[in-house]
Design an enzyme around this catalytic site. Structure first.
Site, mmCIF file in Angstrom:
data_model
loop_
_atom_site.group_PDB
_atom_site.id
_atom_site.type_symbol
_atom_site.label_atom_id
_atom_site.label_comp_id
_atom_site.label_asym_id
_atom_site.label_seq_id
_atom_site.Cartn_x
_atom_site.Cartn_y
_atom_site.Cartn_z
ATOM 1 N N GLU A 125 8.899 -4.620 10.659
ATOM 2 C CA GLU A 125 9.443 -3.416 10.054
ATOM 3 C C GLU A 125 10.056 -2.307 11.425
ATOM 4 O O GLU A 125 9.350 -2.033 12.392
ATOM 5 C CB GLU A 125 8.278 -2.786 9.512
ATOM 6 C CG GLU A 125 8.648 -1.171 8.924
ATOM 7 C CD GLU A 125 7.722 -0.689 7.827
ATOM 8 O OE1 GLU A 125 6.905 -1.162 7.454
ATOM 9 O OE2 GLU A 125 7.887 0.467 7.358
ATOM 10 N N ASP A 159 0.840 -1.234 -0.051
ATOM 11 C CA ASP A 159 -0.167 -0.133 -0.208
ATOM 12 C C ASP A 159 0.810 1.367 0.052
ATOM 13 O O ASP A 159 0.372 2.481 0.001
ATOM 14 C CB ASP A 159 -1.150 -0.009 1.142
ATOM 15 C CG ASP A 159 -0.407 0.172 2.694
ATOM 16 O OD1 ASP A 159 0.984 -0.172 2.591
ATOM 17 O OD2 ASP A 159 -1.049 0.194 3.463
ATOM 18 N N SER A 160 2.159 1.128 0.092
ATOM 19 C CA SER A 160 3.200 2.337 -0.122
ATOM 20 C C SER A 160 3.105 2.694 -1.651
ATOM 21 O O SER A 160 3.413 3.929 -1.754
ATOM 22 C CB SER A 160 4.661 1.775 0.175
ATOM 23 O OG SER A 160 4.749 0.575 -0.695
ATOM 24 N N LYS A 178 -1.521 -9.514 2.804
ATOM 25 C CA LYS A 178 -0.913 -9.168 3.745
ATOM 26 C C LYS A 178 -1.800 -8.103 4.552
ATOM 27 O O LYS A 178 -2.657 -7.230 4.306
ATOM 28 C CB LYS A 178 0.490 -7.998 3.383
ATOM 29 C CG LYS A 178 0.903 -7.673 4.857
ATOM 30 C CD LYS A 178 2.658 -7.264 4.557
ATOM 31 C CE LYS A 178 2.522 -5.646 4.010
ATOM 32 N NZ LYS A 178 2.040 -4.950 4.938
ATOM 33 N N ASP A 230 -1.423 -6.124 -0.549
ATOM 34 C CA ASP A 230 -1.279 -5.510 0.796
ATOM 35 C C ASP A 230 -2.983 -4.968 1.028
ATOM 36 O O ASP A 230 -3.483 -4.018 0.079
ATOM 37 C CB ASP A 230 -0.390 -4.272 0.538
ATOM 38 C CG ASP A 230 0.308 -4.257 2.308
ATOM 39 O OD1 ASP A 230 -0.104 -4.617 3.119
ATOM 40 O OD2 ASP A 230 0.942 -2.859 2.061
HETATM 41 O O1 KIV Z 1 3.531 -1.151 1.586
HETATM 42 C C1 KIV Z 1 4.581 -1.458 1.880
HETATM 43 O O2 KIV Z 1 5.459 -1.268 1.081
HETATM 44 C C2 KIV Z 1 5.125 -2.526 3.013
HETATM 45 C C3 KIV Z 1 6.572 -2.755 3.071
HETATM 46 C C4 KIV Z 1 7.138 -1.507 3.646
HETATM 47 C C5 KIV Z 1 6.653 -3.858 3.869
HETATM 48 O O3 KIV Z 1 4.359 -2.649 3.784
#
Ligand code: KIV
Length: 266
Positions: free
Chosen positions: A182, A44-45, A113, A83
């Site tokens: 993290e 979700d980044s 996730k 995610d």
């Molecule tokens: O959203 C993301 O990129 C993440 C990673 C930092 C593990 O959750």
């Protein structure tokens, strides 16, 4: 090589370190997959890296599904983990099953996730019971950034460290196939790794984890503005600067009539 499954990733603990990266589109996913990376997270980044939001909070199910579909089209072997965005699994286990089902059924992801420790166990159990492999995520969980009060290293105090170890054990019992850790002190990353039988995937959690993950834009230096320095990121390329130079050169050559040359013309 054949397709990576959640079961195969789980079985890598103690055998081989697991390399993971985020990817958000077809081209990057294809390149990451061709490099032999075992797990691709459609993180979700992407709210920040692809959509320009300040945090991960605004990204929607529709946006995550759209990017997951593009990644799935680019991948032959890696395990694709979607995610689950903020508020897509927080309300109830049944909401989580419904939304996770969309990632698997309509976007073609292999797993999902979710953020959170022991309190997330009922949700994880519901997902696993319904045949959906789950990657856990504890430590700094960006979806809780409002209550965490910023992007800080977690688990520095002994009580917090103990709680994180208990969280990891609870997630394993609930059935996750691996856990992202993290922003933790490296000693705690190692302790959690020893405490659980599933692989830990570290991001800023030290070399003692069973695998590592980075945000692809960070490790490729694909920033549009000067980004805050993340000490846990190693920059393997400087694609932002390379792209910027190429774009400026193109503009100059068009303006001066250098491009297109005869070889680029019919
Ligand atoms: O959203 C993301 O990129 C993440 C990673 C930092 C593990 O959750």
């Amino acid at each position: 090589m054949s397709k990576w499954t959640a079961t195969k990733i789980k079985g890598m603990k103690g055998q081989q370190k697991i390399s993971c990266l985020t990817a958000y589109d077809y081209t990057m996913a294809r390149l990451v997959d061709q490099a032999g990376i075992q797990l691709i997270l459609v993180g979700d980044s992407l709210a920040m890296t692809m959509l320009g939001y300040a945090t991960t909070l605004p990204v929607t199910m529709e946006e995550m599904l759209h990017h997951t579909r593009a990644v799935v089209r680019g991948v032959r072997e890696a395990l694709v983990v979607a995610d689950m965005p903020f508020m897509s699994y927080h309300v109830s286990p049944s909401q989580a099953v419904k939304n996770a089902g969309l990632f698997i059924k309509s976007a073609g992801a292999d797993a999902v996730k979710v953020d959170g420790g022991a309190f997330r166990v009922p949700t994880i159990r519901a997902l696993v019971r319904n045949g959906i492999p789950v990657l856990g995520h504890i430590g700094l969980t960006p979806q809780s950034i409002r209550s965490m009060g910023g992007y800080k290293v977690q688990g520095r105090k002994p009580d917090d460290a103990l709680r994180l170890i208990e969280d990891a054990v609870a997630l394993e019992k609930a059935g996750v196939f691996a856990i992202v850790l993290e922003c933790l002190p490296k000693a705690l990353g190692k302790d959690i790794t020893k405490a659980v039988g599933v692989p830990t995937i570290g991001i800023g959690a030290g070399a003692g984890c069973d695998g590592q993950i980075l945000v692809i834009h960070d490790m490729l230096g694909l920033q549009v503005e000067e980004a805050p320095k993340l000490t846990f990121v190693k920059r393997y390329a400087n694609l932002g600067a390379t792209t910027s130079q190429a774009l400026k050169k193109y503009r100059r050559e068009v303006e001066k009539g250098i491009f297109p040359a005869n070889v680029h013309s019919f």
